[in-house]
Design an enzyme around this catalytic site. Structure first.
Site, PDB file in Angstrom:
ATOM      1  N   GLY A   1      39.098  43.380  33.550  1.00 28.05           N
ATOM      2  CA  GLY A   1      38.295  42.913  32.433  1.00 28.05           C
ATOM      3  C   GLY A   1      37.978  43.996  31.442  1.00 28.05           C
ATOM      4  N   THR A   2      38.824  44.101  30.445  1.00 29.99           N
ATOM      5  CA  THR A   2      38.605  45.148  29.457  1.00 29.99           C
ATOM      6  C   THR A   2      39.622  44.965  28.346  1.00 29.99           C
ATOM      7  OG1 THR A   2      38.450  47.516  29.157  1.00 29.99           O
ATOM      8  CG2 THR A   2      40.224  46.736  30.497  1.00 29.99           C
ATOM      9  N   THR A   3      39.467  45.745  27.295  1.00 31.58           N
ATOM     10  CA  THR A   3      40.546  45.850  26.307  1.00 31.58           C
ATOM     11  C   THR A   3      40.758  47.316  26.001  1.00 31.58           C
ATOM     12  OG1 THR A   3      39.688  43.849  25.287  1.00 31.58           O
ATOM     13  CG2 THR A   3      41.395  45.039  24.096  1.00 31.58           C
TER      14      THR A   3
ATOM     15  N   ASP B   1      37.261  49.234  24.572  1.00 31.23           N
ATOM     16  CA  ASP B   1      35.900  48.709  24.513  1.00 31.23           C
ATOM     17  C   ASP B   1      35.100  49.459  25.572  1.00 31.23           C
ATOM     18  OD1 ASP B   1      35.480  45.994  26.783  1.00 31.23           O
ATOM     19  OD2 ASP B   1      37.034  47.544  26.836  1.00 31.23           O
TER      20      ASP B   1
ATOM     21  N   LYS C   1      35.708  54.425  28.885  1.00 31.87           N
ATOM     22  CA  LYS C   1      37.001  53.913  29.312  1.00 31.87           C
ATOM     23  C   LYS C   1      38.137  54.782  28.834  1.00 31.87           C
ATOM     24  CE  LYS C   1      35.622  49.263  30.042  1.00 31.87           C
ATOM     25  NZ  LYS C   1      35.840  47.859  29.813  1.00 31.87           N
TER      26      LYS C   1
END
Lengths: 301, 249
Positions: A72-74, A89, A117
């Site tokens: 779950g991330t971009t 993000d 991140k």
């Protein structure tokens, strides 16, 4: 001494059994293990304690299924004329919960959804994090150690190719054991800007544009349609920022702060970190509608 | 792990490692080997004892490839050399596999030296009885390099060096006559150095030339004979010039 390139040696020595590359877990100063082990090729693999489960494979499958929220991330990165642009993000989620970190100790009252991140492996290489946060953080730091040792031993920086290969080999040796890592290694070395995608399935790809995470389809849409090789640094940063914003807008597992980094010939530099909520109003500013205007006039003197 | 009965390489009261020194003795009894580094060419030369008539000379090549851009010659125990060379070759490929780049000469020299050192600090084994001369071009900068390792595990870079039988005389000659050369001149310098201690002739010398573009090339006996003839001619001319000083006008 020399780096332990155990992969080939161990495969040759042990036939077809894949030995774990546990060189990442060894300390820099190995304890003297007794004088018998001069032959790397015939050394046995260090023992690895497995959990006490009757059905180990099933147990692993379950553990992996828990982690499945498809990273779950971009995160995204692309190569252009002036180097590599890396953006991500900052939302970390555990299933349905969103994690928040105290942004800075100086403002304890202010919390923001910030998880780093984009990991700084060394002054000229960045890694992005998607998947298990602990896995990414640990193995990126471990990669940083290996890169530094390579520099010290060989009096030259490791290439991005080499660094990504080291990471990919480690991840491959833990394949099937529940690591969840989807990372991009971006850097500038003697051959110029370079970008690799490495994941915990053991995949490693060289490319010019990548986006990883649950928000990647949305990011790809914006990125691919706006990409040009000969952009300036500001244009590329704006493109990266917008791609992250659009991904956070539509993907529930992405959000927080859009960080943008640039990797140039002299190393990386953080360009910006914008709250995506604020970016939304920047891109789509609120215009007062006519109804509201009327009411304002009526409410007047 | 592996059990050992007794450590063989231990310190003497006055700080020597006798096994290592004896290994160096073994090297001193081996065939002479010489290496010369030029600006664009590096040459290795080895003394060749006359091969027996029935022996296939191709199977006793003394100058070998470790990789496309690295070659090695050695003096000392040839059986030990074979083992060391195999390990070095595997390491060259292993390096290519793990970092997608060819090894530098310094890296592989460090590896070989490290291996030789390990066997001076382990139980139940003896040191390798050979010194190696490793040549190659740096895959990134293209700079030529010549390194030497010895049984103690030390290594260093050289412009020109010799090892094995009569290496001191060869080294003296090189110190007197070395200058930056390129191409054929480097080859000639190496052969001249070797001829100081070896009987003249193509069948007593093995020469290999490495260039950046073409890698390692072993010279044929005929080619070596031709160069030896050139050298002899030059020597004769120099002698003649010395004996009959030029007439002054």
């Amino acid at each position: 001494m020399c780096g332990k390139h155990n992969l080939l040696l161990e495969t040759l020595a042990s036939g077809l059994t894949m030995k774990l590359d546990t060189s990442g877990l060894e300390s820099a100063y190995p304890v003297l293990r007794g004088v018998g082990d001069l032959d790397d090729a015939i050394q046995g693999a260090p023992a690895f304690e497995l959990p006490n489960a009757s059905d180990f494979d099933g147990f692993v499958k379950e553990a992996m299924a828990e982690l499945k929220p498809a990273k779950g991330t971009t995160t995204l990165a692309f190569i252009f004329k002036e180097g590599v642009m890396v953006a991500a993000d900052s939302r970390a989620s555990m299933g349905a919960y969103i994690c928040e970190w105290l942004h800075e100790l100086a403002n304890p009252a202010e919390t923001s959804q910030t998880v780093k991140k984009i990991i700084e492996i060394n002054p000229y290489m960045l890694g992005t994090m998607a998947g298990g946060a602990a896995d990414c953080q640990f193995w990126h730091r471990n990669l940083g150690i290996k890169c530094r040792l390579h520099e010290l031993a060989n009096k030259r920086r490791i290439s991005v190719t080499g660094a990504s290969k080291l990471l990919a080999n480690i991840l491959y040796s833990y394949r099937g054991m529940g690591l969840s890592v989807g990372t991009m290694i971006a850097g500038w070395d003697e051959t110029g800007p370079a970008l690799y995608y490495v994941d915990s399935e053991g995949g490693r790809l060289k490319g010019n544009r990548f986006s990883v995470g649950s928000g990647s389809p949305y990011a790809y849409g914006v990125l691919d349609s706006g990409y040009r090789y000969d952009m300036s640094v500001e244009e590329a940063a704006e493109l990266a920022r917008r791609a992250i914003y659009h991904a956070t807008y539509r993907d529930g597992a992405s959000g927080g702060v859009a960080s943008v980094y640039h990797v140039g010939p002299n190393g990386w530099k953080k360009l910006s970190g914008d709250d995506v909520g604020e970016l939304h109003y920047k891109y789509y500013p609120v215009t007062p509608s006519t109804v509201e205007q009327e009411m304002a006039e009526v409410a007047g003197p | 792990m592996a059990r050992y009965d007794r450590a063989i390489t231990v310190f003497s009261p006055d700080g020597h490692l006798f096994q290592v020194e004896y290994a160096l003795e073994a090297v001193r009894k081996g065939n002479a080997a010489v290496g010369v580094r030029g600006t664009d060419t590096i040459v290795l030369g080895v003394e060749k004892k006359s091969t027996a008539k029935l022996q296939d000379s191709r199977s006793v090549r003394k100058i070998v490839n470790l990789d496309q851009h690295i070659a090695l010659a050695c003096a000392g125990l040839k059986a030990d050399a074979r083992v060391l060379i195999n390990r070095a070759r595997i390491e060259c490929q292993s390096h290519r596999l793990t970092v997608e780049d060819p090894v530098t000469v310094e890296y592989i020299t460090r590896y070989i030296a490290g291996l030789q050192q390990k066997y001076t600090q382990s139980g139940g084994v003896r040191p390798f009885g050979l010194s190696t001369l490793i040549i190659g071009f740096d895959p990134y900068t293209g700079a030529p390099a010549l390194y030497q390792t010895d049984p103690s595990g030390t290594f260093s870079a050289w412009k020109a060096n010799a090892t094995g039988r009569n290496s001191n005389s060869i080294r003296e000659f090189l110190e007197k006559n070395y200058k930056e050369t390129s191409g054929q001149e480097t080859v000639k310098l190496a052969i001249r150095a070797l001829l100081e201690v070896v009987e003249s002739g193509g069948k007593n010398i093995e020469i290999a030339v490495m260039t950046r573009e073409q890698g390692l090339k072993q010279l044929e006996e005929a080619e070596i004979d031709a160069i030896v003839a050139e050298i002899e001619a030059e020597k004769a001319a120099a002698e003649a010039a010395k004996k009959a000083p030029p007439k002054e006008t």
